[in-house]
Design a protein around this motif. Structure first.
Motif, mmCIF file in Angstrom:
data_model
loop_
_atom_site.group_PDB
_atom_site.id
_atom_site.type_symbol
_atom_site.label_atom_id
_atom_site.label_comp_id
_atom_site.label_asym_id
_atom_site.label_seq_id
_atom_site.Cartn_x
_atom_site.Cartn_y
_atom_site.Cartn_z
ATOM 1 N N LYS A 28 6.612 3.122 -1.787
ATOM 2 C CA LYS A 28 5.558 2.083 -0.677
ATOM 3 C C LYS A 28 5.743 1.235 0.106
ATOM 4 O O LYS A 28 6.738 0.532 -0.020
ATOM 5 C CB LYS A 28 4.240 1.977 -1.798
ATOM 6 C CG LYS A 28 4.286 3.201 -3.280
ATOM 7 C CD LYS A 28 3.413 2.719 -3.927
ATOM 8 C CE LYS A 28 2.463 3.820 -4.230
ATOM 9 N NZ LYS A 28 1.607 3.346 -5.678
ATOM 10 N N ARG A 56 5.003 8.113 11.103
ATOM 11 C CA ARG A 56 3.619 9.120 10.427
ATOM 12 C C ARG A 56 3.661 10.172 10.641
ATOM 13 O O ARG A 56 4.827 10.874 11.276
ATOM 14 C CB ARG A 56 2.017 8.980 11.062
ATOM 15 C CG ARG A 56 1.858 7.317 10.412
ATOM 16 C CD ARG A 56 0.305 7.071 11.132
ATOM 17 N NE ARG A 56 -0.640 8.173 10.948
ATOM 18 C CZ ARG A 56 -2.358 8.275 11.201
ATOM 19 N NH1 ARG A 56 -2.408 7.953 12.291
ATOM 20 N NH2 ARG A 56 -2.484 8.650 9.983
ATOM 21 N N LYS A 59 3.200 13.517 4.837
ATOM 22 C CA LYS A 59 3.503 13.312 3.484
ATOM 23 C C LYS A 59 3.397 11.472 3.727
ATOM 24 O O LYS A 59 2.426 11.006 2.602
ATOM 25 C CB LYS A 59 5.255 12.928 3.910
ATOM 26 C CG LYS A 59 5.718 14.676 2.939
ATOM 27 C CD LYS A 59 6.498 14.295 2.101
ATOM 28 C CE LYS A 59 8.025 13.638 2.795
ATOM 29 N NZ LYS A 59 8.818 13.655 1.687
ATOM 30 N N THR A 60 2.836 11.331 4.766
ATOM 31 C CA THR A 60 2.373 9.719 4.582
ATOM 32 C C THR A 60 1.008 9.910 4.116
ATOM 33 O O THR A 60 -0.160 10.376 4.356
ATOM 34 C CB THR A 60 2.287 9.219 6.454
ATOM 35 O OG1 THR A 60 3.465 9.367 7.267
ATOM 36 C CG2 THR A 60 2.135 7.811 6.425
ATOM 37 N N LYS A 61 1.241 8.676 3.615
ATOM 38 C CA LYS A 61 -0.622 8.846 2.944
ATOM 39 C C LYS A 61 -1.366 7.238 3.028
ATOM 40 O O LYS A 61 -0.405 6.108 3.021
ATOM 41 C CB LYS A 61 -0.055 8.876 1.152
ATOM 42 C CG LYS A 61 -1.481 7.772 0.334
ATOM 43 C CD LYS A 61 -1.189 8.198 -1.276
ATOM 44 C CE LYS A 61 -3.246 7.871 -1.610
ATOM 45 N NZ LYS A 61 -2.449 7.994 -3.489
ATOM 46 N N THR A 63 -4.628 4.575 2.766
ATOM 47 C CA THR A 63 -5.548 4.307 2.011
ATOM 48 C C THR A 63 -6.170 3.662 2.557
ATOM 49 O O THR A 63 -5.749 2.534 3.311
ATOM 50 C CB THR A 63 -5.843 4.243 0.529
ATOM 51 O OG1 THR A 63 -5.121 2.295 0.588
ATOM 52 C CG2 THR A 63 -4.576 4.597 -0.706
#
Length: 71
Positions: A28, A56, A59-61, A63
Motif C-alpha cells: 500500500k 495506475r 489492480k490499482t485501488k 479510495t
C-alpha cells in the motif's frame, strides 16, 4: 558437490529476490499532497518534498475522490 551447492545457493537467492519484488508490488502507498494531474494511466501528486508520479492499472485501488488542482 561444491558446484551443486553453488547452484542451489544461487537458485535460493534468486527466488528470495523475486519473492521480495512480488511482495513489494502489492504494498500500500499513500501520498498526501496536491493532485497536479490525473489520467487513466497515472496520478501526479505534489508533496512538500517532491512530485510523486503513481502509475495506475486495473489492480490499482483508489479510495476517495481524485480531483486535480484548481488553477
Amino acid at each position: 558437490m561444491r558446484n551443486m551447492k553453488s547452484v542451489l545457493g544461487l537458485a535460493a537467492a534468486i527466488s528470495l529476490a523475486l519473492a521480495a519484488v512480488a511482495l513489494a508490488a502489492d504494498a500500500k502507498f499513500r501520498a498526501d499532497g496536491t493532485i497536479q494531474r490525473v489520467s487513466g494511466t497515472m496520478v501526479l501528486v505534489r508533496t512538500s518534498a517532491q512530485d510523486i508520479e503513481i502509475s495506475r492499472d486495473a489492480k490499482t485501488k483508489i479510495t476517495g475522490e481524485l480531483r486535480g488542482a484548481r488553477r
